[in-house]
Write an enzyme that holds these catalytic residues in place. Sequence first.
Site, PDB file in Angstrom:
ATOM      1  N   PRO A 216       0.796  -1.423   0.067  1.00 53.83           N
ATOM      2  CA  PRO A 216       0.261  -0.096   0.060  1.00 53.83           C
ATOM      3  C   PRO A 216       0.855   1.152  -0.013  1.00 53.83           C
ATOM      4  O   PRO A 216       1.924   1.399   0.781  1.00 53.83           O
ATOM      5  CB  PRO A 216      -0.533   0.081   1.349  1.00 53.83           C
ATOM      6  CG  PRO A 216      -0.812  -1.718   1.694  1.00 53.83           C
ATOM      7  CD  PRO A 216       0.620  -2.187   0.967  1.00 53.83           C
ATOM      8  N   GLU A 217       0.479   2.215  -0.876  1.00 53.71           N
ATOM      9  CA  GLU A 217       1.372   3.437  -0.880  1.00 53.71           C
ATOM     10  C   GLU A 217       0.312   4.669  -0.394  1.00 53.71           C
ATOM     11  O   GLU A 217      -0.648   4.206   0.003  1.00 53.71           O
ATOM     12  CB  GLU A 217       1.684   3.894  -2.448  1.00 53.71           C
ATOM     13  CG  GLU A 217       2.607   2.368  -2.739  1.00 53.71           C
ATOM     14  CD  GLU A 217       3.015   2.690  -4.235  1.00 53.71           C
ATOM     15  OE1 GLU A 217       3.076   3.807  -4.705  1.00 53.71           O
ATOM     16  OE2 GLU A 217       3.586   1.578  -4.856  1.00 53.71           O
TER      17      GLU A 217
ATOM     18  N   LYS B  78       2.594   7.489   3.984  1.00 55.25           N
ATOM     19  CA  LYS B  78       2.359   6.033   4.319  1.00 55.25           C
ATOM     20  C   LYS B  78       1.918   5.849   5.768  1.00 55.25           C
ATOM     21  O   LYS B  78       2.426   4.638   6.141  1.00 55.25           O
ATOM     22  CB  LYS B  78       3.469   5.305   3.915  1.00 55.25           C
ATOM     23  CG  LYS B  78       3.771   5.529   2.451  1.00 55.25           C
ATOM     24  CD  LYS B  78       4.903   4.219   2.152  1.00 55.25           C
ATOM     25  CE  LYS B  78       5.012   4.105   0.425  1.00 55.25           C
ATOM     26  NZ  LYS B  78       6.254   3.126   0.117  1.00 55.25           N
TER      27      LYS B  78
END
Length: 416
Positions: free
Chosen positions: A2-3, A54
């Site tokens: 996930p970014e 993030k």
Amino acid sequence: MPEGPELHLASLYVNKVCNGVVFSGAVRKSEVSKSPDVPFTCEAYRIAATSRGKEVKLTLTPMKSDDPEQRMKKGQAEQPMDIVFRFGMSGYFRFTTEDDLPKHAHLRFYTKQKPCKVLSYVDARRFGSWQPCGTWQPSRGPCIMSEYRSFRENVVSNLSDRAFDRPICEVLLNQKYFNGIGNYLRAEILFRLNIPPFVAARTVLQGLESDDLIENGKPVKNEITNTKTTKKTKQGRVKQEMDDLLRLCHTVPLEVVSLGGKGYDPEKADYSDFEAWLQCYYVDGMKSIRDHNGRTMWFKGDPGPMVPKDSKSPKAKRRANKDDHDYTDKKKVGSKRSSGTINKKVVKQETETKTPKTEKDVRATAARSKRIKTEVDTPSPHEKSSTARSRKSGNGQPTAAVPQRQTRRVTRQTSK
């Protein structure tokens, strides 16, 4: 992994499902998780989320009660608590009933309503983490999406840092300056600007200003209308305004957010829009190579002069042909014809291969038969004497070969 866009979508998801919902009781952690316990217990509290790069922060806020007995209960939280999450490789939030609790739900918040529902932090690979009473990680820079001005200024004012001696593709993953950029975002940004991934970052970023011309009300000039300036000068100016890497670090993630990211909503998990949006990352025909940190970089064309020496030469992935997805009758007939031709070739090859073997077997069989016939036609000395005695006893009448052999066996048995 996930970014930035995915974590921002995670915060939007939590705010959506938790809107107006009252949670109650203790925050529970799974037995297998090695992350810290969350020392928070409250009869009634609400949850809100926000993201930065993030990281995602959940804020647990106790609800004030008019009941004096509830105020006097020991161990009840009276002040809000922030829990900062980092998703690692596979983290996400999910809101379900208690019976449908996900398998890898490692941190759980239970609602007060009946039937009870649960907001879970799910992480199958357990690379993610959370920090009770946490704050934004100080080593991370401003968010590429929500803190665009600070992000630009942080990069432009620190170009003398040794970090910018490295290739641009590796610097884009440095969260000190590009908080929120990850593997697929760096590939898409560099591809759009046609920048080789393994060129010095400082070379790419020099000349960019702290203030974005578009943000200050000066749009990019797509057409040249000033006749007093030379055509070459105008094209250079337009190219410089268009090739602003820092701007794309802000706008490209926002495009993903507008698409819904990678289908973040766990109830739908539809990735089709995101896959159609990708132009470079894991796209057929693109090249891939591992950078100095072992991360796979997707690109097109020349990788640049700073490509790792011990890496393999990038190989282009085969782009899927249109005919590969054509399942009409024409395609089926063509497939049958081609398969028939292949089968004929295989049969022919097998025949040519087996022919010598068959001839050899025939010759061996013939030789064996001849040897057996010779042995039968040439009786042994013992058989000769037996035959003579049988002829003498039989008054000179001829005896067949088979009875002769039977007589010999009987004679042996008698002698025994």
